[in-house]
Motif scaffolding. Structure first.
Motif, PDB file in Angstrom:
ATOM      1  N   ASP A 126      68.391  57.376  43.830  1.00 37.50           N
ATOM      2  CA  ASP A 126      68.429  56.029  44.402  1.00 37.50           C
ATOM      3  C   ASP A 126      68.186  56.049  45.907  1.00 37.50           C
ATOM      4  N   GLN A 127      68.590  57.144  46.565  1.00 41.24           N
ATOM      5  CA  GLN A 127      68.305  57.285  47.989  1.00 41.24           C
ATOM      6  C   GLN A 127      66.815  57.518  48.223  1.00 41.24           C
ATOM      7  N   VAL A 128      66.212  58.382  47.397  1.00 42.62           N
ATOM      8  CA  VAL A 128      64.770  58.626  47.508  1.00 42.62           C
ATOM      9  C   VAL A 128      64.006  57.326  47.283  1.00 42.62           C
ATOM     10  N   TYR A 129      64.401  56.584  46.257  1.00 43.48           N
ATOM     11  CA  TYR A 129      63.746  55.303  45.963  1.00 43.48           C
ATOM     12  C   TYR A 129      63.800  54.379  47.180  1.00 43.48           C
ATOM     13  N   ALA A 130      64.995  54.192  47.735  1.00 43.26           N
ATOM     14  CA  ALA A 130      65.162  53.280  48.865  1.00 43.26           C
ATOM     15  C   ALA A 130      64.396  53.767  50.090  1.00 43.26           C
ATOM     16  N   ASP A 131      64.431  55.084  50.350  1.00 38.99           N
ATOM     17  CA  ASP A 131      63.724  55.629  51.507  1.00 38.99           C
ATOM     18  C   ASP A 131      62.215  55.423  51.391  1.00 38.99           C
ATOM     19  N   VAL A 132      61.676  55.679  50.199  1.00 37.61           N
ATOM     20  CA  VAL A 132      60.227  55.525  50.001  1.00 37.61           C
ATOM     21  C   VAL A 132      59.832  54.054  50.091  1.00 37.61           C
ATOM     22  N   LEU A 133      60.596  53.179  49.441  1.00 44.26           N
ATOM     23  CA  LEU A 133      60.284  51.749  49.482  1.00 44.26           C
ATOM     24  C   LEU A 133      60.334  51.227  50.917  1.00 44.26           C
ATOM     25  N   TYR A 134      61.323  51.667  51.666  1.00 39.57           N
ATOM     26  CA  TYR A 134      61.462  51.252  53.068  1.00 39.57           C
ATOM     27  C   TYR A 134      60.245  51.676  53.888  1.00 39.57           C
ATOM     28  N   GLN A 135      59.848  52.927  53.734  1.00 47.62           N
ATOM     29  CA  GLN A 135      58.733  53.451  54.525  1.00 47.62           C
ATOM     30  C   GLN A 135      57.402  52.802  54.152  1.00 47.62           C
ATOM     31  N   VAL A 136      57.155  52.664  52.854  1.00 45.93           N
ATOM     32  CA  VAL A 136      55.908  52.045  52.413  1.00 45.93           C
ATOM     33  C   VAL A 136      55.856  50.583  52.862  1.00 45.93           C
ATOM     34  N   SER A 137      56.985  49.900  52.778  1.00 44.12           N
ATOM     35  CA  SER A 137      57.041  48.504  53.210  1.00 44.12           C
ATOM     36  C   SER A 137      56.750  48.374  54.708  1.00 44.12           C
ATOM     37  N   ALA A 138      57.319  49.275  55.500  1.00 46.66           N
ATOM     38  CA  ALA A 138      57.095  49.236  56.947  1.00 46.66           C
ATOM     39  C   ALA A 138      55.631  49.489  57.277  1.00 46.66           C
ATOM     40  N   LEU A 139      55.042  50.502  56.660  1.00 48.56           N
ATOM     41  CA  LEU A 139      53.646  50.822  56.923  1.00 48.56           C
ATOM     42  C   LEU A 139      52.743  49.699  56.428  1.00 48.56           C
ATOM     43  N   GLY A 140      53.092  49.151  55.252  1.00 51.19           N
ATOM     44  CA  GLY A 140      52.306  48.052  54.726  1.00 51.19           C
ATOM     45  C   GLY A 140      52.343  46.838  55.637  1.00 51.19           C
ATOM     46  N   GLY A 141      53.504  46.553  56.220  1.00 50.95           N
ATOM     47  CA  GLY A 141      53.618  45.432  57.144  1.00 50.95           C
ATOM     48  C   GLY A 141      52.797  45.632  58.400  1.00 50.95           C
ATOM     49  N   MET A 142      52.790  46.850  58.924  1.00 55.36           N
ATOM     50  CA  MET A 142      52.010  47.135  60.125  1.00 55.36           C
ATOM     51  C   MET A 142      50.524  47.077  59.822  1.00 55.36           C
ATOM     52  N   CYS A 143      50.140  47.512  58.619  1.00 60.45           N
ATOM     53  CA  CYS A 143      48.737  47.392  58.211  1.00 60.45           C
ATOM     54  C   CYS A 143      48.331  45.921  58.129  1.00 60.45           C
ATOM     55  N   ARG A 144      49.168  45.110  57.523  1.00 58.57           N
ATOM     56  CA  ARG A 144      48.851  43.689  57.381  1.00 58.57           C
ATOM     57  C   ARG A 144      48.672  43.030  58.749  1.00 58.57           C
ATOM     58  N   ALA A 145      49.535  43.377  59.692  1.00 62.95           N
ATOM     59  CA  ALA A 145      49.426  42.811  61.036  1.00 62.95           C
ATOM     60  C   ALA A 145      48.119  43.217  61.716  1.00 62.95           C
ATOM     61  N   ALA A 146      47.602  44.383  61.355  1.00 65.46           N
ATOM     62  CA  ALA A 146      46.352  44.882  61.943  1.00 65.46           C
ATOM     63  C   ALA A 146      45.126  44.444  61.157  1.00 65.46           C
TER      64      ALA A 146
END
Length: 257
Positions: free
Chosen positions: A83-103
């Motif tokens: 569950d920690q791995v799941y949350a860590d991966v989801l958090y990171q992908v979401s952050a990168l995805g948000g920065m991509c969308r802004a760009a």
């Protein structure tokens, strides 16, 4: 024979005053990049700059999540519950995805970094957590995986698109695992040897194993480690050898709904 291949590298791995890799020199040689998400390397400004630079060069951009391990560059296996791995991966992908969308950039894939990826080759709960986090973020977002691993198996089981990856500048074991970095010869630093291996991987679908015999596979993308001191020279040699061999270098196509 595979006549088209994606050529990727890990990127955005500098942190504050510490510079790792040469994104500016490396990006023109690639078709895709895996951008660090801040857990093993990369700070927000470095990540943003990598995304913008990738956009300028028309590269496919992927998220490169890892264990939270800045001191170890994400290359130490951590005893993290699924569950920690799941949350860590989801958090990171979401952050990168948000920065991509802004760009104004599409997030094209997810590729686990270092020890997180290594753990997922043979540890089913870790593999499942990575796949589920990626799928919950976007069920059409491809996952980059080493062939013949549990990570590939789990992704296919849950219907997630898979991009199969090999490394021309890393040695392999006969069972398909990357040779541990502690073994002599596990990393390839000679650009021409890496180029030879890349061409063999694409044209023959196999590579010599460090423990004897060959590892045979399908491959969609080749990776150059951006933190390799010879990364730029290796990428130059690999690209030149592939193009001389009639291989086209293109990003993996986006998956359409």
């Amino acid at each position: 024979m595979n006549r088209t291949i994606d050529l990727n590298a890990d990127a955005g791995e500098s942190y504050g005053a510490w510079t790792i890799g040469d994104d500016a020199a490396l990006f023109p040689l690639l078709s895709s990049v895996n951008v660090a998400c801040g857990f093993h390397a990369g700070d927000p400004l470095t990540i943003q700059k990598a995304i913008v630079l990738a956009k300028q060069h028309g590269l496919g951009v992927g998220a490169h999540p890892s264990y939270p391990d800045l001191p170890g560059f994400g290359r130490r296996i951590l005893d993290a519950a699924p569950d920690q791995v799941y949350a860590d991966v989801l958090y990171q992908v979401s952050a990168l995805g948000g920065m991509c969308r802004a760009a104004g950039v599409s997030l094209r894939h997810v590729k686990a970094h270092g020890a997180l990826s290594t753990r997922a080759w043979t540890h089913a709960p870790t593999a499942a957590a990575i796949v589920q986090a990626t799928r919950d973020f976007d069920s059409l977002l491809p996952l980059v995986a080493l062939p013949a691993t549990l990570l590939e198996t789990e992704a296919r089981r849950l219907g997630l698109p898979v991009i199969l990856e090999t490394f021309p500048e890393r040695a392999y074991l006969q069972d398909g695992r990357l040779a541990p970095r502690s073994l002599p010869g596990s990393s390839i630093h000679d650009p021409q040897e890496a180029a030879r291996r890349a061409l063999m991987m694409v044209q023959e679908g196999r590579i010599e194993a460090i423990d004897g015999g060959f590892f045979e596979f399908e491959v969609d993308t080749l990776c150059i480690h951006g933190d390799n001191p010879n990364a730029v020279q290796i990428a130059q040699a690999v690209r030149a050898a592939l193009e001389a061999g009639g291989v086209q270098i293109r990003p993996v196509p986006e998956v359409q709904a």
